[in-house]
Write a protein that holds these residues in place. Structure first.
Motif, PDB file in Angstrom:
ATOM      1  N   THR A  79       0.838  -1.205   0.000  1.00  0.00           N
ATOM      2  CA  THR A  79       0.000   0.000   0.000  1.00  0.00           C
ATOM      3  C   THR A  79       0.873   1.256   0.000  1.00  0.00           C
ATOM      4  OG1 THR A  79      -1.852  -1.120   1.063  1.00  0.00           O
ATOM      5  CG2 THR A  79      -1.763   1.261   1.310  1.00  0.00           C
ATOM      6  N   ASP A 200      -5.464  -1.663  -5.167  1.00  0.00           N
ATOM      7  CA  ASP A 200      -4.893  -2.163  -3.909  1.00  0.00           C
ATOM      8  C   ASP A 200      -5.763  -3.292  -3.375  1.00  0.00           C
ATOM      9  OD1 ASP A 200      -3.404  -2.545  -1.668  1.00  0.00           O
ATOM     10  OD2 ASP A 200      -3.628  -0.500  -0.879  1.00  0.00           O
ATOM     11  N   GLU A 201      -5.345  -4.511  -3.577  1.00  0.00           N
ATOM     12  CA  GLU A 201      -6.070  -5.711  -3.179  1.00  0.00           C
ATOM     13  C   GLU A 201      -7.552  -5.638  -3.572  1.00  0.00           C
ATOM     14  OE1 GLU A 201      -4.808  -7.754   0.169  1.00  0.00           O
ATOM     15  OE2 GLU A 201      -3.036  -6.521   0.514  1.00  0.00           O
TER      16      GLU A 201
HETATM   17 MG    MG Z   1      -2.023  -2.924   1.982  1.00  0.00          MG
END
Ligand code: MG
Ligand code: ADP
Length: 256
Positions: A79, A200-201
């Motif tokens: 992140t 992000d994911e």
């Molecule tokens: Mg993360």
């Protein structure tokens, strides 16, 4: 508006973006310049007495049109890295260049414009506005960029079809499944024809099957829209869809 050497639609060339319209005119070697260039990035956080060195000298490049997966355990710095690449945070040391622009050279307004027009963000928790329906959510970036209502509505309809939600335009996020919400978020991220998608994911809150479908959609839009994507995931099943996998461990990158 468009890059000096590229027309709007140029048929079969794999390097030619189909729906791209942004980017700066006159940057070096537009056709071959990487969309992302990260050089020797360092980022530490001071939490209490101790400093956390989240990134310790990260360097890599992403060529135009690639889908790159970023893997690494929780806490490995994914992140942090995505935030630096997307201009949401700045490094302690090192340089980030996105679509020919050195982010260190941008003022706050410049960063805002970059995040609005040239980078599309997709988050694990979707990040849709609950009181707006799917079409209105997709239209938000175009409102911010002052796109005319007529062009905006046309592109919203096109994007909702692209993500398979043409029949769900009037539904609010709470009336959609998680997978559908993430599809809306993908459509929204593409609204201003960004050069780069940062996710992000994006499948982190979805079951395996839905997650795979969302990743396949990302795979498809990278091809059809000529966009480049950097996707953090720790789902091994999804890594196979990437053109390349970067792994973060101990704050450094190893490529696979
Ligand atoms: Mg993360
Ligand atoms: P990942 O996304 O791979 O889980 P992160 O980039 O979120 O990793 O975090 C990397 C490291 O930096 C972790 O040790 C995390 O605890 C720390 N960290 C992240 N954000 C902050 C913050 N705002 N303040 C202090 N430490 C942070």
């Amino acid at each position: 508006m468009s890059r000096s050497s590229s027309g709007s639609t140029t048929g079969s060339s794999t390097a030619a973006p189909a729906l791209r319209g942004n980017g700066q005119a006159g940057v070096e070697e537009p056709a071959r310049a990487p969309i992302v260039r990260v050089e020797n990035l360092h980022r530490s956080y001071s939490s209490g007495a101790a400093a956390v060195h989240a990134l310790r000298g990260v360097s890599f490049e992403i060529p135009r049109g690639e889908l790159v997966a970023l893997k690494g355990r929780s806490g490995s710095g994914k992140t942090t890295l995505l935030n630096l690449v997307g201009g949401l945070d700045s490094p302690d040391e090192g340089r980030v260049t996105v679509d020919g622009t050195d982010l260190a050279g941008l003022c706050e307004d410049g960063l805002l414009a970059l995040r609005r027009d040239r980078v599309g963000f997709i988050f694990q928790s979707f990040g849709l506005i609950p009181i707006l329906n799917a079409a209105e959510n997709v239209g938000v970036p175009m409102r911010l960029s002052k796109v005319s209502p007529r062009r905006r509505e046309g592109r919203v309809a096109l994007l909702l079809s692209l993500v398979g939600l043409a029949d769900h335009a009037a539904q609010r996020p709470g009336e959609l499944s998680g997978g559908q919400q993430q599809r809306v978020a993908i459509a929204r991220a593409l609204a201003n024809r960004p050069a780069l998608l940062i996710a992000d994911e994006p499948t982190g809150q979805l079951d395996a099957e839905t997650g795979l479908a969302v990743m396949e959609l990302l795979r498809a839009v990278v091809r059809s829209e000529g966009v480049t994507a950097l996707v953090a995931t720790h789902d091994a099943q999804l890594l196979g869809l990437a053109d390349r996998v970067l792994e973060l461990s101990d704050g450094v990158i190893t490529e696979h």
